[in-house]
Every structure is written in C-alpha cells, then in structure tokens.
Enzyme design. Structure first.
Site, PDB file in Angstrom:
ATOM      1  N   ASN A 150       1.239  -1.132  -0.127  1.00 12.95           N
ATOM      2  CA  ASN A 150      -0.184   0.036  -0.060  1.00 12.95           C
ATOM      3  C   ASN A 150       0.924   0.872  -0.633  1.00 12.95           C
ATOM      4  O   ASN A 150       0.311   2.125  -0.589  1.00 12.95           O
ATOM      5  CB  ASN A 150      -0.983   0.324   0.932  1.00 12.95           C
ATOM      6  CG  ASN A 150      -1.887  -1.004   0.542  1.00 12.95           C
ATOM      7  OD1 ASN A 150      -2.486  -1.400  -0.334  1.00 12.95           O
ATOM      8  ND2 ASN A 150      -2.620  -1.295   1.660  1.00 12.95           N
ATOM      9  N   HIS A 183       3.800   2.084  -1.485  1.00 14.31           N
ATOM     10  CA  HIS A 183       3.869   1.523  -3.238  1.00 14.31           C
ATOM     11  C   HIS A 183       2.216   2.008  -4.343  1.00 14.31           C
ATOM     12  O   HIS A 183       2.554   3.312  -4.808  1.00 14.31           O
ATOM     13  CB  HIS A 183       4.488   0.686  -4.131  1.00 14.31           C
ATOM     14  CG  HIS A 183       5.289   0.642  -3.557  1.00 14.31           C
ATOM     15  ND1 HIS A 183       5.499  -1.397  -3.108  1.00 14.31           N
ATOM     16  CD2 HIS A 183       6.117   0.799  -4.148  1.00 14.31           C
ATOM     17  CE1 HIS A 183       6.766  -1.394  -2.855  1.00 14.31           C
ATOM     18  NE2 HIS A 183       7.518  -0.958  -3.243  1.00 14.31           N
ATOM     19  N   SER A 186       8.738  -3.741   2.095  1.00 12.54           N
ATOM     20  CA  SER A 186       8.541  -5.196   0.906  1.00 12.54           C
ATOM     21  C   SER A 186       9.124  -6.084   1.283  1.00 12.54           C
ATOM     22  O   SER A 186       9.247  -7.387   1.137  1.00 12.54           O
ATOM     23  CB  SER A 186       9.477  -5.291  -0.284  1.00 12.54           C
ATOM     24  OG  SER A 186       8.377  -3.965  -1.419  1.00 12.54           O
TER      25      SER A 186
END
Ligand code: PAF
Length: 510
Positions: free
Chosen positions: A34, A36, A189
């Site tokens: 979210n 990104h 990530s």
C-alpha cells in the site's frame, strides 16, 4: 490511453516520443504494497501527466547476496496493482538493459559521504551508491517531470534530492509520508519475511518511536537511553537509534524545531528501519514583502492548500489604526497608548464563506480597514514602538503551537525568526501599482490613477524600510521571489514546493 508494459530501453525512447505528455515516475523494486499504491495514486491525482512505474530489483544496492536472492518477486501481482491504481505504463527492464556490459557511459555513482555515512550507510557499504547509480540511469532514460518517493526511506530521499541538485536534473521530487500497517509498523516489501514473533518485536519498536514523538510534543525533549533500555527488555537487537537534524543527518541541536528520530533493528535475518519526526511545534511559513507584492492573495491560497492557519499581521495593524481614528486616540502620547493597548483584543474568525474576518474589541472591521484613509496612516501607526511590541506579542501567542502561514513585513526577521520557510515576495513598482489598480476596480472602491498609486507605493516602501523598529528587510535566510510575469498559481506552487523540500510530509500529520 492504452496501458503498456515496456521491457527494453530502446522502447522507452519510442514510448516517450509518442505520449505527448510530461511523465510522473514511480521507481520500485516490486513486491508492491500500500505504500507503493499511495505513491502511484498520489501521482495520478496530482496532475494529468502520464504515470510510469518501474519494477527493477537493483543488484547494486544489495550488500548481501542472500538478501538479493531472497528479495520477494511478485511481478504478475505488481503489474495488476500498478495498473489498477493509476499507472499508464510499467517499465520492467532486465539487468542487461540497465547495466549493458560494454556501455562505458554508465558509471558507478558515489553518494555524498556526509549523508551516506550516517544511519543505514554505516552498515550497508555501497548501498546508497547503488541507489544513486540506478536512479540516475532510470531518470536519464525516462526523463520525467516528477519523481515520486516515499519518506519511509528518508535517508535515501535526502541522498536522491542531493543527486538531482548536483547533477542539475530537471525533475521535481515529490514525497509521501510513511504508510503504516494496521498495527503501526511501516509498510515494507521485506515485511513478508517476518515471523509472528519478529513482527511483534518490530511493532514494539515502532510503537516506542511513535510514543517518543507524542512525548516530545509535550516535553520538548527526548531521552534516547530510556528508549534503548525499553527496547532491550524485549531483547530487540538495535543497530542504531539516533536523534538527528532531518536534512544534514548531523546530531540534532537544541534549537531545531523539527528533528529526526531514526532507528534500525534486526529481527532474525531481516533488518527493519523506522523513524519519526519530532516537532516542538507545527511548521510556520513566514511571507514578507512590500505593499502590493501579492502577499495576501498568495498567503491565503497557501493556507488553504496546506491546511495552515492564515495570519494576516497587516490586518492587525490596520485594525489598530482603525480604532485610533474611530476613537480619536492620540497615539503620540506613549503612556496613554500603553494603557489603551492593554485592553485591546484582536481576533480572526472564519466566516461562512471560509474567509477570515478580523475583529477588534469584538467589532468586525474586515471591510473598513481596507479604506484609503487607513492605508494612509497604517505605516505611521505600525512604526510606533509600543504598537509593534504589543502586536508582535499577540502574533507570537497565535503562533505558539505553529501550523500557520503569516504575512507581513517583519515576520521572518522579528515575529517568527525560527520559521521553517521564509519567503520575501516582491515585484516591480509598476507591477504592484497595476495589481492595486485592478484590485480597486474589482472591489468598486474609489479609484486612484496609476501614477498616484505608484507614488503612494514608493512612499510606503520608504516608510516601511526606514522605520526604526522592525523595518521591512529581507531575512538572511529568506528566499526572494520576484513575481513580475508569474501567475498567482505559479507563485503558490513554487512556495509549496519549497515548503515540501523543508518540511517532511509526515511532519504535517498531527
Ligand atoms: O526505494 C526503493 O524501492 C529503491 O531503492 C529504488 C528507489 C526503487 C531504487 O532501486
């Protein structure tokens, strides 16, 4: 517009030639979350440019081979997420495309040592050199107008801003605040690698930082040892925890209004970073300049766009001048004046049109203080020592907890000398007279011919610049903007860009 996936560098050039639009660029290494999504959708909503997302796991920025091998790869899902949130094109180059083996033009860049040797740079040798190298390469290929980056990697953001400046690249960097998951940990990530227990630890770490931010607002100080002690009770392995100046990454100074509390911890094989900005008060913008430079219009718009309080200090001097006339106060008698000032209250209130009304002793004078009669005496009234002392004190009271943009003539020098951003707005006498004239025409107030207006402006400049107390001068650290030939919106955008450079987006969150 047809959505495209581009895989070759040559294709990028063709695509760029065909789109007929400026580009917003969102570089990523994939495994989109979210954070990104927020970058892509912010770019989409910012303007009508074409949005290009790149997905490239850059080997140069990994100091650990295993970390590179284990970096999550979720390309099909990334494509879906990008397109459904506003990407028009996705660039997925190979290693050979970005680093062609025989291309001598592609050089390894070095990140500036002052910024890259702090925080994460201590342990991740070469990491920021790798980031600079890949972003510089991508920017040269894509030639975007805007580059969107997250504040989560604050040090990376500073280093890339420095790269853009040093290489004189024609790209504006737009940042977005760190996005946090439901449990408060920053989205990353690498979070997929966390076990349940590791996640619990990082949650504790993030909540300690957020707690420190809250405490700082109240106590205006921080005790790093106390935080370290608390973290050690959970056996959290701390790589660093530092309190720094947010732009230089040098030790924070007592006088810094905004500072950075940044830390990195290791959970199993995963290393996680988090930070918060500590603020003594919310940010302040000071806008000074001569009469007719466009200060009021620009300041009001900035206040609205940045959701800051609008402090029109000129209106306070005008309101006081109005009262002096109305009550026939002899302002030359100092002692009497001090007594009168003690009982005066000047307040601003938003009206139903979302404009601001000014009240003096509960009497609304918004319109009346704009008359020529007031204009002709306000400079004199505002040069009286007692008046300035009184109003500067009132203005500082209003600005105690920050969160405002103030306009006047001595904001950056006297009222808020520690403002985060100081602007000195100016324009030629011809331009200022023309603006005053069209202002008068639109308000249907008595008209004065252009030459007389020019003379009045010159006289006002002379009085303002030559008065003994708080004369109109540019603060040493103010940025001068000469507004001839620029539209109001262009000036507003320029100031907002400058503000965004100085104040992290996260610092705006209450
Ligand atoms: O922040 C990242 O994901 C990467 O460092 C970036 C900017 C995409 C460069 O590889």
């Amino acid at each position: 517009m047809k959505k495209v996936i581009i895989r070759k560098t040559e294709e990028i050039e063709n695509w760029r030639r065909n789109i007929n639009s400026e580009i917003n660029f969102i570089p990523t290494m994939g495994n989109l979350h979210n954070g990104h999504v927020k970058l892509i959708s912010t770019a989409k909503n910012d303007n009508s440019n074409v949005n290009l997302v790149s997905i490239f796991i850059n080997p140069l920025q990994f100091d650990n081979k295993l970390d590179l091998e284990n970096y999550p790869k979720t390309i099909d899902n990334d494509i879906k997420i990008s397109f459904s949130n506003g990407a028009d094109a996705i660039f997925i180059p190979s290693n050979e495309d970005i680093y062609p083996p025989n291309n001598k033009n592609i050089k390894l860049l070095k990140a500036p040592i002052e910024l890259s040797s702090a925080l994460c740079g201590l342990d991740r040798i070469g990491h920021f050199d790798g980031v600079c190298t890949v972003v510089y390469r991508l920017l040269n290929l894509i030639k975007p107008k805007n580059l969107y980056l997250g504040e989560k990697d604050w040090q990376q953001l500073l280093i890339l801003k420095n790269l853009v400046l040093k290489k004189k690249l024609n790209v504006a960097i737009k940042s977005i605040a760190t996005q946090r998951d439901f449990d408060g940990i920053p989205l990353s990530s690498r979070n997929v690698h966390l076990s349940k227990n590791e996640r619990k630890l990082i949650r504790f770490f993030s909540s300690e930082l957020l707690e420190a931010k809250k405490n700082f607002q109240k106590e205006k100080k921080i005790n790093l040892n106390e935080i370290i002690k608390k973290l050690s009770t959970k056996k959290i392995s701390i790589e660093y925890l530092e309190h720094l100046h947010p732009h230089t990454l040098k030790k924070a100074r007592l006088e810094d209004n905004i500072s950075l509390l940044a830390g990195a911890i290791r959970c199993g094989e995963t290393r996680l970073i988090d930070h918060v900005f500590l603020m003594k008060r919310r940010p302040i913008i000071a806008i000074d300049g001569p009469a007719g430079s466009g200060k009021s219009t620009v300041t009001k718009l900035i206040a609205r766009k940045l959701k800051l309080l609008y402090l029109d200090t000129g209106a306070m001097y005008r309101a006081l001048s109005w009262l002096m006339i109305k009550e026939s106060i002899d302002y030359k008698k100092e002692k009497k004046l001090e007594d009168i000032l003690k009982d005066i209250s000047i307040v601003f209130k938003s009206n139903i049109n979302s404009h601001q009304d000014v009240f003096i002793n509960n009497y609304c004078v918004t319109e009346e203080i704009r008359s020529q009669e007031i204009s002709s005496i306000v400079s004199k009234i505002s040069s009286i020592k007692e008046v300035r002392k009184f109003l500067v004190k009132e203005q500082r009271k209003i600005g105690e907890s920050g969160g405002l943009v103030a306009e006047g003539r001595d904001i950056g020098t006297t009222v808020f000398p520690d403002a985060e951003l100081k602007i000195f707005l100016t324009a030629s006498i011809d331009e200022r007279a023309k603006r005053r004239k069209s202002d008068e025409q639109s308000k249907e107030i008595q008209e004065i011919d252009l030459d007389t207006l020019k003379e009045l402006i010159k006289k006002r400049d002379f009085e303002d610049s030559n008065r003994e107390i708080s004369p109109l001068i540019k603060a040493n650290d103010a940025i001068e903007i000469f507004t001839d030939g620029y539209s109001i919106n262009e000036v507003v955008d320029k100031i907002i860009d400058l503000y965004n450079e100085k104040v992290p987006k996260e610092a705006e969150i209450k």
